[in-house]
Structures are given as structure tokens and as C-alpha cells.
Design a protein around this motif. Structure first.
Motif, PDB file in Angstrom:
ATOM      1  N   LEU A   1       0.824  -1.254   0.171  1.00  0.00           N
ATOM      2  CA  LEU A   1      -0.317  -0.099   0.093  1.00  0.00           C
ATOM      3  C   LEU A   1       0.854   1.123  -0.057  1.00  0.00           C
ATOM      4  CD1 LEU A   1      -2.697   1.492   0.307  1.00  0.00           C
ATOM      5  CD2 LEU A   1      -2.363   1.244   2.872  1.00  0.00           C
ATOM      6  N   MET A   2       0.728   1.906  -1.161  1.00  0.00           N
ATOM      7  CA  MET A   2       1.487   3.008  -1.304  1.00  0.00           C
ATOM      8  C   MET A   2       0.869   4.345  -1.589  1.00  0.00           C
ATOM      9  SD  MET A   2       5.059   3.549  -3.813  1.00  0.00           S
ATOM     10  CE  MET A   2       5.525   4.868  -4.880  1.00  0.00           C
ATOM     11  N   VAL A   3       1.264   5.502  -1.025  1.00  0.00           N
ATOM     12  CA  VAL A   3       0.435   6.919  -1.150  1.00  0.00           C
ATOM     13  C   VAL A   3       1.348   7.738  -1.992  1.00  0.00           C
ATOM     14  CG1 VAL A   3      -0.664   8.618   0.182  1.00  0.00           C
ATOM     15  CG2 VAL A   3      -0.571   6.367   1.167  1.00  0.00           C
ATOM     16  N   GLY A   4       0.852   8.389  -3.130  1.00  0.00           N
ATOM     17  CA  GLY A   4       1.279   9.342  -3.977  1.00  0.00           C
ATOM     18  C   GLY A   4       1.743  10.779  -3.402  1.00  0.00           C
ATOM     19  N   HIS A   5       2.772  10.661  -2.501  1.00  0.00           N
ATOM     20  CA  HIS A   5       3.245  11.740  -1.949  1.00  0.00           C
ATOM     21  C   HIS A   5       4.625  12.131  -2.949  1.00  0.00           C
ATOM     22  CE1 HIS A   5       0.599  12.129   1.308  1.00  0.00           C
ATOM     23  NE2 HIS A   5       0.831  11.128   1.992  1.00  0.00           N
ATOM     24  N   VAL A   6       4.257  12.480  -3.978  1.00  0.00           N
ATOM     25  CA  VAL A   6       5.491  12.490  -4.954  1.00  0.00           C
ATOM     26  C   VAL A   6       6.407  13.279  -4.662  1.00  0.00           C
ATOM     27  CG1 VAL A   6       4.281  14.445  -6.283  1.00  0.00           C
ATOM     28  CG2 VAL A   6       5.764  12.832  -7.668  1.00  0.00           C
ATOM     29  N   PHE A   7       6.215  14.224  -3.934  1.00  0.00           N
ATOM     30  CA  PHE A   7       7.430  15.106  -3.412  1.00  0.00           C
ATOM     31  C   PHE A   7       8.391  14.712  -2.718  1.00  0.00           C
ATOM     32  CE2 PHE A   7       4.645  18.554  -4.819  1.00  0.00           C
ATOM     33  CZ  PHE A   7       5.431  19.443  -5.534  1.00  0.00           C
ATOM     34  N   LEU A   8       8.068  13.549  -2.088  1.00  0.00           N
ATOM     35  CA  LEU A   8       9.433  12.689  -1.416  1.00  0.00           C
ATOM     36  C   LEU A   8      10.176  11.812  -2.332  1.00  0.00           C
ATOM     37  CD1 LEU A   8       7.615  13.545   1.117  1.00  0.00           C
ATOM     38  CD2 LEU A   8       7.974  11.240   2.070  1.00  0.00           C
ATOM     39  N   TYR A   9       9.767  11.901  -3.724  1.00  0.00           N
ATOM     40  CA  TYR A   9      10.687  11.199  -4.501  1.00  0.00           C
ATOM     41  C   TYR A   9      11.577  12.288  -5.403  1.00  0.00           C
ATOM     42  CZ  TYR A   9       8.009   7.389  -3.112  1.00  0.00           C
ATOM     43  OH  TYR A   9       7.511   6.251  -2.374  1.00  0.00           O
ATOM     44  N   ASN A  10      11.394  13.622  -4.772  1.00  0.00           N
ATOM     45  CA  ASN A  10      12.091  14.622  -5.591  1.00  0.00           C
ATOM     46  C   ASN A  10      13.454  14.879  -5.090  1.00  0.00           C
ATOM     47  OD1 ASN A  10      12.857  17.301  -6.024  1.00  0.00           O
ATOM     48  ND2 ASN A  10      11.025  17.996  -6.678  1.00  0.00           N
ATOM     49  N   ALA A  11      14.611  14.567  -5.850  1.00  0.00           N
ATOM     50  CA  ALA A  11      15.772  14.897  -5.582  1.00  0.00           C
ATOM     51  C   ALA A  11      16.210  16.041  -4.532  1.00  0.00           C
ATOM     52  CB  ALA A  11      16.848  14.725  -6.583  1.00  0.00           C
ATOM     53  N   ALA A  12      15.425  17.092  -4.929  1.00  0.00           N
ATOM     54  CA  ALA A  12      15.878  18.157  -4.014  1.00  0.00           C
ATOM     55  C   ALA A  12      15.258  17.966  -2.538  1.00  0.00           C
ATOM     56  CB  ALA A  12      15.231  19.466  -4.693  1.00  0.00           C
TER      57      ALA A  12
ATOM     58  N   GLY B   1       9.364  -6.922  -2.579  1.00  0.00           N
ATOM     59  CA  GLY B   1       8.787  -7.166  -1.343  1.00  0.00           C
ATOM     60  C   GLY B   1       9.243  -6.054  -0.303  1.00  0.00           C
ATOM     61  N   SER B   2       9.721  -4.973  -0.939  1.00  0.00           N
ATOM     62  CA  SER B   2      10.266  -3.847   0.044  1.00  0.00           C
ATOM     63  C   SER B   2       9.232  -3.059   0.486  1.00  0.00           C
ATOM     64  CB  SER B   2      11.512  -3.064  -0.732  1.00  0.00           C
ATOM     65  OG  SER B   2      11.017  -2.477  -1.846  1.00  0.00           O
ATOM     66  N   LYS B   3       9.708  -2.513   1.438  1.00  0.00           N
ATOM     67  CA  LYS B   3       8.794  -1.172   1.981  1.00  0.00           C
ATOM     68  C   LYS B   3       8.741   0.043   1.366  1.00  0.00           C
ATOM     69  CE  LYS B   3       7.926   1.439   6.387  1.00  0.00           C
ATOM     70  NZ  LYS B   3       8.446   1.800   7.580  1.00  0.00           N
ATOM     71  N   PRO B   4       7.812   0.657   0.736  1.00  0.00           N
ATOM     72  CA  PRO B   4       7.511   1.846   0.162  1.00  0.00           C
ATOM     73  C   PRO B   4       8.004   3.097   0.999  1.00  0.00           C
ATOM     74  CG  PRO B   4       5.571   0.918  -0.209  1.00  0.00           C
ATOM     75  CD  PRO B   4       6.396   0.016   0.837  1.00  0.00           C
ATOM     76  N   LEU B   5       8.703   4.116   0.506  1.00  0.00           N
ATOM     77  CA  LEU B   5       8.900   5.280   1.284  1.00  0.00           C
ATOM     78  C   LEU B   5       7.615   5.927   1.969  1.00  0.00           C
ATOM     79  CD1 LEU B   5      11.059   7.563   2.268  1.00  0.00           C
ATOM     80  CD2 LEU B   5      10.725   8.382  -0.145  1.00  0.00           C
ATOM     81  N   THR B   6       6.815   5.857   0.864  1.00  0.00           N
ATOM     82  CA  THR B   6       5.529   6.437   1.388  1.00  0.00           C
ATOM     83  C   THR B   6       4.348   5.287   1.585  1.00  0.00           C
ATOM     84  OG1 THR B   6       4.989   7.034  -0.988  1.00  0.00           O
ATOM     85  CG2 THR B   6       6.011   8.839   0.349  1.00  0.00           C
ATOM     86  N   ASP B   7       4.768   4.564   2.512  1.00  0.00           N
ATOM     87  CA  ASP B   7       3.746   3.406   2.641  1.00  0.00           C
ATOM     88  C   ASP B   7       2.473   4.006   3.352  1.00  0.00           C
ATOM     89  OD1 ASP B   7       4.828   3.997   5.225  1.00  0.00           O
ATOM     90  OD2 ASP B   7       5.364   1.863   5.641  1.00  0.00           O
ATOM     91  N   GLY B   8       1.723   2.950   3.575  1.00  0.00           N
ATOM     92  CA  GLY B   8       0.466   3.385   4.207  1.00  0.00           C
ATOM     93  C   GLY B   8       0.585   4.059   5.545  1.00  0.00           C
ATOM     94  N   ARG B   9       1.398   3.553   6.166  1.00  0.00           N
ATOM     95  CA  ARG B   9       1.697   4.349   7.603  1.00  0.00           C
ATOM     96  C   ARG B   9       2.044   5.842   7.563  1.00  0.00           C
ATOM     97  NH1 ARG B   9       0.632   1.457  11.970  1.00  0.00           N
ATOM     98  NH2 ARG B   9       0.320  -0.857  11.815  1.00  0.00           N
ATOM     99  N   HIS B  10       2.964   6.142   6.339  1.00  0.00           N
ATOM    100  CA  HIS B  10       3.332   7.559   6.275  1.00  0.00           C
ATOM    101  C   HIS B  10       1.995   8.175   5.781  1.00  0.00           C
ATOM    102  CE1 HIS B  10       5.675  11.018   5.229  1.00  0.00           C
ATOM    103  NE2 HIS B  10       4.964  11.013   4.129  1.00  0.00           N
ATOM    104  N   GLY B  11       1.265   7.438   5.068  1.00  0.00           N
ATOM    105  CA  GLY B  11       0.010   8.323   4.647  1.00  0.00           C
ATOM    106  C   GLY B  11      -0.976   8.445   5.613  1.00  0.00           C
ATOM    107  N   LEU B  12      -0.929   7.474   6.548  1.00  0.00           N
ATOM    108  CA  LEU B  12      -1.818   7.603   7.979  1.00  0.00           C
ATOM    109  C   LEU B  12      -1.373   8.977   8.580  1.00  0.00           C
ATOM    110  CD1 LEU B  12      -3.971   6.738  10.024  1.00  0.00           C
ATOM    111  CD2 LEU B  12      -2.304   5.039  10.693  1.00  0.00           C
ATOM    112  N   GLN B  13      -0.082   8.954   8.759  1.00  0.00           N
ATOM    113  CA  GLN B  13       0.565  10.151   9.578  1.00  0.00           C
ATOM    114  C   GLN B  13      -0.113  11.463   9.100  1.00  0.00           C
ATOM    115  OE1 GLN B  13       4.853   9.233   9.573  1.00  0.00           O
ATOM    116  NE2 GLN B  13       4.569   8.885  11.959  1.00  0.00           N
ATOM    117  N   VAL B  14      -0.042  11.558   7.619  1.00  0.00           N
ATOM    118  CA  VAL B  14      -0.472  12.890   7.115  1.00  0.00           C
ATOM    119  C   VAL B  14      -1.821  13.106   7.267  1.00  0.00           C
ATOM    120  CG1 VAL B  14      -0.645  13.880   4.709  1.00  0.00           C
ATOM    121  CG2 VAL B  14       1.609  12.637   5.288  1.00  0.00           C
ATOM    122  N   VAL B  15      -2.586  12.048   7.056  1.00  0.00           N
ATOM    123  CA  VAL B  15      -3.988  12.142   7.132  1.00  0.00           C
ATOM    124  C   VAL B  15      -4.223  12.659   8.625  1.00  0.00           C
ATOM    125  CG1 VAL B  15      -6.239  10.820   7.209  1.00  0.00           C
ATOM    126  CG2 VAL B  15      -4.704  10.531   5.542  1.00  0.00           C
TER     127      VAL B  15
END
Length: 337
Positions: A117-128, A308-322
Motif C-alpha cells: 500500500l503506497m501513497v502518491g506523496h510525489v515530492f518525497l521522490y524529488n531529489a531536492a 517485497g520492500s517497504k515503500p518510502l511513502t507506505d500506508g503508515r506514512h499516509g496515515l500520519q499525514v491524514v
């Protein structure tokens, strides 16, 4: 090789399609949308793509490995839940859900079903943005005092959610990622001008247990497009400007230094030993190897499914933002309490 499907081909949907169809690990990509004109546009842009007749067709297809959800925010929970129950991996655009309980349910389903489960917080994939985090964690900026973020523009006014739910998920995700800390207090002030009950301008304040703070300003009613984050530290200050053509990050070696501020009072000879003074040093613009963040995000999603690795913006990160946004929404309704 993976078979993927996408629900939604509206404003952001075509960008997701463009990136996923270019991945060599994706053997087949299907798209579904209630608007036939959108689907025809996708077909013209990508002649080899398949169009699905309904969301049920996608969700019930046992050969589809993962579902990308790019539909209005109010529908994220319903369709992400259906996809997880159907055994699909899920990438859902931000926000993960509009209620904390819904986000928690999606995280639970993903873990129980062993699905990504991954959330599209696209800025966390921004090199800057990743570079900003590196500077903070390396200690080069000193102790972090506060972060100020602005996401402003004129237009793209939504009718389903307010400007906070539309734009602030980006800034909240960046701040939580960079500070690696959960706020202990959230307040928000909103202003409504265009539509009754839907805030066009919102000011958010986050306070953290460490004493650090963050301020977020989002607006649909600003004359210029602004995507800027300022990080103020005890040693240096950083400005990340996402719309800058070249200098995405500027490091300012400046600040206010304390002079003999901790010396015992009996040893102080004059008032000057208590003074604070301004320090101004060099300006540094680091070189950043830039790749389209959305492409990085899409490739990361596919790789997480495969290995099978854990996404950088997984569901738990998405939950924190929500959770932060829910608290901010409650503060809006309670007169900034």
C-alpha cells in the motif's frame, strides 16, 4: 512482469499512465474512467493501451497485480479498500483517505493481506527534497528552529475538498519526512471567499515535542505560483524553491549567534558580553541530479511489488499525514483551537 490497472484519467491520471507504460517491468496497463472523452484521449496518446469498461472489471480480474487509484479524494478509501480485499497491490493518490479511521483500516488490510500500500506523496521522490533531508540530518544547519512552507497559485479550485486537503498533503508529508517527528499540536486558520464552506486559503501551524515548529500556507488565490520551503537552523538556513529553474536549493551561512550568553553573572564585566550578533557567510547552491519525481515514484512502486520492500511513502506514512490533516480540519471548524 506485472499487469497494472488505473482508476481515473482526469487531471493527474495521464501523468501516471505516461510513466507506468514506459516501465519495462509492466507488461500490460489498463485504464478505466467514467468519462469516455478522457479515455479516448489516453488511447490517442498511448495507442497500445487497453481501456476497461468498468472498475468492477478491473477489480475482479485475477490477472491484475496492482491498481493505481487517481480519482477524487472522497473515493480513495472505498476503492483502495476494494482493491486490497481483491488481493491487489495499491498505489493511491494523496490523501490516503479523508478520515483517520479509514486510513487505519487501509493500513490494516494491506498488512493482513501482505499487499503493498503506497501513497502518491510525489515530492518525497524529488531529489531536492531528499537533499533537504540530508542537510537536516547531517547537522550542517545546526539545531532546526522552524520550517515555513508556501504552496500558492491562482486557479485549479476544487469543489470536493478545501485547499488544505488539496495542497497541504504535499507540505505535511515533506515536513514529517524531513523532521522524522510527529507533531504534538496542530492549529489551522481558514478563509473562505469563493464557495461556502470550502476554504480557499489556509494557514497551518505544527508544533513538535522537540520544540521545533512548522508553518504551512496554502492558497488558490495568489497571483503567482509559489512552491517554497524555508528551513531555519542555528548554524545555517536553507531555501528550497521547487519552481526555480536552476537553484532549487540555496544554503545561507547566516544566523544570529549568542555571545557569552551562558557565562555566570558575577563574571560578566559589561553588557556587551550578553549581546547577540548577526553572522553572514557564504551562499552555497548544491548541484542536484534531477529525475522526474513521478517516474521515480512509479518505478519505486513496481520495485516494491517485485522485491517485497517497504515503500518510502507506505500506508503508515499516509496515515500520519491524514492524522495531521484531520486535526487541522477540526481546528478550522473550532475557530483555530
Amino acid at each position: 512482469m506485472l499487469k497494472l490497472a488505473q482508476l481515473g484519467a482526469g487531471y493527474w491520471g495521464p501523468n501516471l499512465v505516461r510513466n507506468f507504460v514506459q516501465l519495462s517491468e509492466v507488461s500490460e496497463f489498463l485504464v478505466c474512467d467514467v468519462d469516455r472523452n478522457r479515455l479516448e484521449r489516453i488511447r490517442r496518446l498511448h495507442p497500445g493501451i487497453k481501456l476497461a469498461g468498468s472498475e468492477d472489471e478491473l477489480l475482479n480480474d485475477p490477472e491484475i497485480d496492482a491498481v493505481v487509484i487517481a480519482i477524487p479524494a472522497a473515493l480513495h478509501y472505498e476503492y483502495a479498500r476494494r482493491a486490497l480485499i481483491a488481493g491487489k497491490h495499491v498505489l493511491v493518490e494523496k490523501p490516503l483517505a479523508l478520515k483517520k479511521e479509514e486510513a487505519e483500516d487501509l493500513v490494516r488490510l494491506a498488512e493482513e493481506n501482505k499487499r503493498v500500500l503506497m501513497v502518491g506523496h510525489v515530492f518525497l521522490y524529488n531529489a531536492a527534497v531528499r537533499k533537504v533531508k540530508e542537510y537536516i540530518e547531517s547537522g550542517q544547519l545546526g539545531d532546526i528552529y522552524y520550517i515555513m512552507s508556501q504552496r500558492l497559485s491562482l486557479g485549479q479550485v476544487r469543489q470536493d475538498v478545501n485547499v488544505m486537503w488539496n495542497l497541504a498533503p504535499h507540505d505535511v508529508s515533506i515536513i514529517l519526512y524531513c523532521l522524522n517527528e510527529t507533531p504534538c499540536r496542530v492549529t489551522a486558520k481558514g478563509l473562505t471567499f469563493l464557495q461556502n464552506g470550502i476554504e480557499d486559503v489556509v494557514f497551518m501551524n505544527l508544533e513538535f515535542p522537540s520544540g521545533r515548529a512548522a508553518h504551512i500556507h496554502v492558497s488558490w488565490l495568489d497571483p503567482s505560483k509559489t512552491r517554497k520551503t524555508v528551513v531555519v537552523g542555528s548554524q545555517k538556513m536553507l531555501v528550497y524553491d521547487d519552481v526555480a529553474p536552476d537553484a532549487k536549493i540555496i544554503i545561507y551561512d547566516k544566523g544570529i549567534d549568542k555571545k557569552n550568553i551562558m557565562r555566570p553573572l558575577p563574571e560578566v564585566e559589561d553588557f556587551g558580553q550578553f549581546q547577540l550578533y548577526q553572522r553572514i557567510g557564504d551562499i552555497h547552491i548544491p548541484k542536484i541530479e534531477f529525475e522526474e519525481p513521478l517516474r521515480v515514484e512509479c518505478r519505486h512502486f513496481v520495485n516494491c511489488i517485485i522485491d517485497g520492500s517497504k515503500p518510502l511513502t507506505d500506508g503508515r506514512h499516509g496515515l500520519q499525514v491524514v492524522d495531521v490533516l484531520v486535526q487541522a480540519q477540526a481546528s478550522l471548524k473550532a475557530g483555530s483551537k
